[in-house]
Design a protein around this motif. Structure first.
Motif, PDB file in Angstrom:
ATOM      1  N   ASP A  86      -3.052  -5.687   2.337  1.00  0.00           N
ATOM      2  CA  ASP A  86      -4.447  -4.986   2.094  1.00  0.00           C
ATOM      3  C   ASP A  86      -5.179  -4.952   3.684  1.00  0.00           C
ATOM      4  O   ASP A  86      -5.885  -3.872   4.041  1.00  0.00           O
ATOM      5  N   GLU A  87      -5.068  -5.972   4.377  1.00  0.00           N
ATOM      6  CA  GLU A  87      -5.585  -6.251   5.705  1.00  0.00           C
ATOM      7  C   GLU A  87      -5.009  -5.272   6.522  1.00  0.00           C
ATOM      8  O   GLU A  87      -5.706  -4.521   7.528  1.00  0.00           O
ATOM      9  N   ALA A  88      -3.778  -4.680   6.698  1.00  0.00           N
ATOM     10  CA  ALA A  88      -3.159  -3.918   7.416  1.00  0.00           C
ATOM     11  C   ALA A  88      -3.597  -2.494   6.988  1.00  0.00           C
ATOM     12  O   ALA A  88      -3.809  -1.664   7.719  1.00  0.00           O
TER      13      ALA A  88
ATOM     14  N   PHE B  39     -11.570   1.861   1.603  1.00  0.00           N
ATOM     15  CA  PHE B  39     -11.970   0.987   2.719  1.00  0.00           C
ATOM     16  C   PHE B  39     -13.101   0.115   2.558  1.00  0.00           C
ATOM     17  O   PHE B  39     -13.056  -1.210   2.743  1.00  0.00           O
ATOM     18  N   GLU B  40     -14.065   0.631   1.730  1.00  0.00           N
ATOM     19  CA  GLU B  40     -15.272  -0.207   1.257  1.00  0.00           C
ATOM     20  C   GLU B  40     -14.566  -1.355   0.342  1.00  0.00           C
ATOM     21  O   GLU B  40     -15.093  -2.230   0.110  1.00  0.00           O
ATOM     22  N   ARG B  41     -13.739  -0.921  -0.628  1.00  0.00           N
ATOM     23  CA  ARG B  41     -13.198  -1.809  -1.513  1.00  0.00           C
ATOM     24  C   ARG B  41     -12.427  -2.941  -0.848  1.00  0.00           C
ATOM     25  O   ARG B  41     -12.569  -4.065  -1.001  1.00  0.00           O
ATOM     26  N   LEU B  42     -11.532  -2.576   0.234  1.00  0.00           N
ATOM     27  CA  LEU B  42     -10.752  -3.529   0.934  1.00  0.00           C
ATOM     28  C   LEU B  42     -11.560  -4.324   1.811  1.00  0.00           C
ATOM     29  O   LEU B  42     -11.575  -5.524   1.988  1.00  0.00           O
ATOM     30  N   ASP B  43     -12.770  -3.937   2.192  1.00  0.00           N
ATOM     31  CA  ASP B  43     -13.633  -4.479   3.289  1.00  0.00           C
ATOM     32  C   ASP B  43     -14.374  -5.740   2.339  1.00  0.00           C
ATOM     33  O   ASP B  43     -14.870  -6.622   2.872  1.00  0.00           O
TER      34      ASP B  43
END
Length: 73
Positions: A40-42, A12-16
């Motif tokens: 990635d947003e999904a 989550f933190e990586r995607l954020d």
């Protein structure tokens, strides 16, 4: 984060920290409102929804555990 494993929190933190739009050649899909989102947003939304649901359940349980002892006056 509440409701997420260590691996999911890291993901989550990586995607954020990434841009919301897909890179050239990236995949996009529809969300529950019919809007286009990057893959990635999904995944970010999926993890966020899992966290938010667990957080709400935790808050509700915390309030129930406090019972009638909380008073503003």
């Amino acid at each position: 984060m509440i409701g997420l494993t260590h691996e999911e929190t890291f993901e989550f933190e990586r995607l954020d920290g990434q841009a919301a739009l897909p890179q050239e050649g990236g995949q996009a899909a529809h969300d529950d409102r019919g809007l286009w989102v990057a893959g990635d947003e999904a995944r970010w939304r999926e993890l966020y929804a899992k966290h938010e649901g667990a957080w709400k359940a935790w808050m509700a349980q915390s309030r129930a555990d406090q019972g009638g002892s909380f008073s503003l006056y």
